[in-house]
Design a protein around this motif. Structure first.
Motif, PDB file in Angstrom:
ATOM      1  N   LEU A  97       0.874  -1.221   0.023  1.00 17.48           N
ATOM      2  CA  LEU A  97       0.042  -0.114   0.072  1.00 17.48           C
ATOM      3  C   LEU A  97       0.959   1.261   0.024  1.00 17.48           C
ATOM      4  N   PRO A  98       0.430   2.236  -0.883  1.00 14.68           N
ATOM      5  CA  PRO A  98       1.207   3.420  -0.790  1.00 14.68           C
ATOM      6  C   PRO A  98       1.149   4.312   0.569  1.00 14.68           C
ATOM      7  N   ASP A  99       2.178   4.658   0.990  1.00 14.00           N
ATOM      8  CA  ASP A  99       2.113   5.163   2.391  1.00 14.00           C
ATOM      9  C   ASP A  99       2.779   6.488   2.237  1.00 14.00           C
ATOM     10  N   GLY A 100       3.712   6.802   3.086  1.00 21.63           N
ATOM     11  CA  GLY A 100       4.357   8.275   2.893  1.00 21.63           C
ATOM     12  C   GLY A 100       5.187   8.202   1.894  1.00 21.63           C
ATOM     13  N   MET A 101       5.481   9.655   1.397  1.00 27.23           N
ATOM     14  CA  MET A 101       6.275   9.824   0.236  1.00 27.23           C
ATOM     15  C   MET A 101       6.984  11.077   0.165  1.00 27.23           C
ATOM     16  N   CYS A 102       7.749  11.611  -0.630  1.00 25.05           N
ATOM     17  CA  CYS A 102       8.656  12.822  -0.868  1.00 25.05           C
ATOM     18  C   CYS A 102       8.535  13.168  -2.312  1.00 25.05           C
ATOM     19  N   VAL A 103       9.044  14.547  -2.809  1.00 22.86           N
ATOM     20  CA  VAL A 103       9.035  14.535  -4.075  1.00 22.86           C
ATOM     21  C   VAL A 103      10.582  15.359  -4.076  1.00 22.86           C
ATOM     22  N   ASP A 104      11.248  14.563  -5.440  1.00 22.76           N
ATOM     23  CA  ASP A 104      12.480  15.179  -5.618  1.00 22.76           C
ATOM     24  C   ASP A 104      12.405  16.380  -6.517  1.00 22.76           C
ATOM     25  N   ALA A 105      13.846  16.964  -6.658  1.00 28.64           N
ATOM     26  CA  ALA A 105      14.078  18.561  -7.458  1.00 28.64           C
ATOM     27  C   ALA A 105      13.498  18.347  -8.755  1.00 28.64           C
ATOM     28  N   ASP A 106      13.443  17.000  -9.474  1.00 25.37           N
ATOM     29  CA  ASP A 106      12.879  16.976 -10.814  1.00 25.37           C
ATOM     30  C   ASP A 106      11.587  16.590 -10.971  1.00 25.37           C
ATOM     31  N   GLY A 107      10.813  16.556  -9.633  1.00 24.24           N
ATOM     32  CA  GLY A 107       9.208  16.634  -9.738  1.00 24.24           C
ATOM     33  C   GLY A 107       8.786  15.039  -9.575  1.00 24.24           C
ATOM     34  N   ARG A 108       9.805  13.876  -9.214  1.00 25.39           N
ATOM     35  CA  ARG A 108       9.375  12.668  -9.306  1.00 25.39           C
ATOM     36  C   ARG A 108       9.010  12.410  -7.894  1.00 25.39           C
ATOM     37  N   LEU A 109       7.863  11.483  -7.614  1.00 24.46           N
ATOM     38  CA  LEU A 109       7.421  11.006  -6.390  1.00 24.46           C
ATOM     39  C   LEU A 109       8.292   9.843  -5.856  1.00 24.46           C
ATOM     40  N   TRP A 110       8.443   9.869  -4.739  1.00 25.65           N
ATOM     41  CA  TRP A 110       9.129   8.472  -4.107  1.00 25.65           C
ATOM     42  C   TRP A 110       8.135   8.261  -2.985  1.00 25.65           C
ATOM     43  N   ILE A 111       7.634   6.824  -3.175  1.00 23.01           N
ATOM     44  CA  ILE A 111       6.615   6.595  -2.286  1.00 23.01           C
ATOM     45  C   ILE A 111       7.086   5.143  -1.665  1.00 23.01           C
ATOM     46  N   ALA A 112       6.895   5.256  -0.271  1.00 27.05           N
ATOM     47  CA  ALA A 112       7.204   4.003   0.680  1.00 27.05           C
ATOM     48  C   ALA A 112       5.959   3.081   0.477  1.00 27.05           C
ATOM     49  N   VAL A 125       8.830   2.994  -4.370  1.00 23.22           N
ATOM     50  CA  VAL A 125       8.937   3.258  -5.820  1.00 23.22           C
ATOM     51  C   VAL A 125       8.754   4.451  -6.202  1.00 23.22           C
ATOM     52  N   CYS A 126       9.178   5.036  -7.225  1.00 22.23           N
ATOM     53  CA  CYS A 126       9.462   6.202  -7.746  1.00 22.23           C
ATOM     54  C   CYS A 126       8.762   6.554  -8.938  1.00 22.23           C
ATOM     55  N   LEU A 127       7.907   7.314  -8.696  1.00 22.69           N
ATOM     56  CA  LEU A 127       7.021   7.677 -10.088  1.00 22.69           C
ATOM     57  C   LEU A 127       7.365   8.895 -10.836  1.00 22.69           C
ATOM     58  N   SER A 128       7.098   8.890 -12.001  1.00 24.98           N
ATOM     59  CA  SER A 128       7.226  10.119 -12.608  1.00 24.98           C
ATOM     60  C   SER A 128       6.025  11.281 -12.448  1.00 24.98           C
ATOM     61  N   PRO A 129       6.201  12.685 -12.856  1.00 26.86           N
ATOM     62  CA  PRO A 129       4.940  13.201 -12.689  1.00 26.86           C
ATOM     63  C   PRO A 129       3.988  12.934 -13.345  1.00 26.86           C
ATOM     64  N   ASP A 130       3.829  12.259 -14.144  1.00 24.13           N
ATOM     65  CA  ASP A 130       2.514  11.709 -14.803  1.00 24.13           C
ATOM     66  C   ASP A 130       2.047  10.353 -14.252  1.00 24.13           C
ATOM     67  N   GLY A 131       2.586   9.909 -13.264  1.00 24.02           N
ATOM     68  CA  GLY A 131       2.204   8.768 -12.572  1.00 24.02           C
ATOM     69  C   GLY A 131       2.731   7.317 -13.165  1.00 24.02           C
ATOM     70  N   LYS A 132       3.822   7.327 -13.842  1.00 21.66           N
ATOM     71  CA  LYS A 132       4.385   6.146 -14.341  1.00 21.66           C
ATOM     72  C   LYS A 132       5.425   5.481 -13.414  1.00 21.66           C
ATOM     73  N   ALA A 133       5.706   4.351 -13.192  1.00 23.75           N
ATOM     74  CA  ALA A 133       6.472   3.878 -12.126  1.00 23.75           C
ATOM     75  C   ALA A 133       7.902   3.721 -13.094  1.00 23.75           C
ATOM     76  N   VAL A 134       9.059   4.376 -12.535  1.00 20.66           N
ATOM     77  CA  VAL A 134       9.979   4.685 -13.397  1.00 20.66           C
ATOM     78  C   VAL A 134      11.355   3.960 -12.575  1.00 20.66           C
ATOM     79  N   ARG A 135      11.264   3.722 -11.240  1.00 22.53           N
ATOM     80  CA  ARG A 135      12.231   3.161 -10.498  1.00 22.53           C
ATOM     81  C   ARG A 135      11.613   2.693  -9.338  1.00 22.53           C
ATOM     82  N   SER A 136      12.527   1.416  -8.866  1.00 19.87           N
ATOM     83  CA  SER A 136      12.043   0.706  -7.547  1.00 19.87           C
ATOM     84  C   SER A 136      13.255   0.325  -6.653  1.00 19.87           C
ATOM     85  N   VAL A 137      13.342   0.698  -5.198  1.00 16.22           N
ATOM     86  CA  VAL A 137      14.256   0.295  -4.571  1.00 16.22           C
ATOM     87  C   VAL A 137      13.975  -0.666  -3.413  1.00 16.22           C
TER      88      VAL A 137
END
Length: 288
Positions: A195-210, A218-230
């Motif tokens: 489940l998506p919990d807390g998040m933050c936004v980076d300087a390029d506008g991507r969303l990092w969601i725990a 998971v990292c989302l682009s500003p249009d909601g696409k998953a672009v990275r996962s840690v």
């Protein structure tokens, strides 16, 4: 050649529900809370040294105030935390059976926090705004577990997670008035990924969601696409924030609540992810 990010335990802890990490640049420390224990922690991410303040209530988040101290989202509403540790529930706006959850300051210095029913009753949650003059209003209702707030780098888009339905919402944001409009669903997470919990936004506008229960950020682009996962070494990463003097270290809180763990399990600790090659946005102070 892509170098894998390095994940380490920055603060060894046994938080029941670690949450709300926020970087305090002036103090060179990370503030974070344990919701169910009602504790505010302040940690040095280099040494792990941590000071803690026990409060008389549940805590969703605590953020730095202009001029010192913190403002906190609590079971009752909003509270003022003095630099000397004094605790004053100045705005008890919530009814019994509710509590505040995650919270952050907007670019204009208002404190936004979401409330939820203690049993996560659908539709009982709302989004509240605390002004620098300690006036309050409800900006949005009909939510379940509002979480993961953030703003785009230019301050024109507001993001909000509703955890239980696994949705990420985006709104047009009017900085002058704090008004939200043009609500749109940015991402609907599928079942089985956490489940998506807390998040933050980076300087390029991507969303990092725990991803609670998903053992990853998971990292989302500003249009909601998953672009990275840690991938994280704990089942319940709960929130994240960019930290450090260059805002290039991702601090990730975690939780032990509901898990059958050994005493040595790292769950409940604060982790740092290095080597992401991205930077976050400066923390906005309440009242700034």
């Amino acid at each position: 050649m892509t170098v894998a990010p390095q994940i380490s335990v920055a603060v060894a802890a046994t938080a029941r529900v670690g949450e709300g990490p926020v970087w305090d640049a002036a103090a060179n420390r990370l503030h974070w809370v344990d919701i169910l224990r009602g504790a505010i922690h302040t940690s040095d991410l280099t040494t792990g040294a941590t000071t803690s303040l026990a409060t008389p209530t549940l805590l969703g988040a605590a953020v730095p105030r202009l001029g010192g101290g913190l403002v906190a989202a609590t079971a009752e509403g909003f509270a003022e935390v003095g630099s000397d540790g004094t605790f004053d529930t100045r705005c008890p706006i919530l009814s019994p059976g509710l509590r505040m959850n995650d919270g952050k300051c907007d670019p204009q210095g208002r404190f936004w926090a979401g409330s939820t029913d203690m049993d996560f009753r659908p539709g009982a949650g709302a989004l509240h705004v605390l002004g620098p003059d300690w006036s309050t209003r409800t900006a949005l209702d009909g939510l379940t577990l509002p979480n993961g707030l953030g703003w785009s780098p230019d301050g024109t888009t507001f993001y909000l997670i509703d955890t239980i339905p696994a949705q990420v919402w985006a709104f047009a944001f009017d900085g002058a008035t704090g008004a939200l409009s043009e609500r749109r669903l940015l991402r609907q997470f599928e079942a089985g990924v956490g489940l998506p919990d807390g998040m933050c936004v980076d300087a390029d506008g991507r969303l990092w969601i725990a991803m609670w229960g998903g053992a990853r950020v998971v990292c989302l682009s500003p249009d909601g696409k998953a672009v990275r996962s840690v991938e994280m070494p704990v089942a319940q990463p709960s929130s994240c924030a960019f930290a450090g003097p260059r805002l290039d270290r991702l601090a990730v809180t975690s939780a032990r609540e509901g898990l059958d763990l050994t005493a040595q399990a790292p769950d409940g600790s604060v982790f740092v992810v290095d080597g992401l090659s991205v930077c976050g946005l400066p923390t906005r102070l309440f009242g700034s």
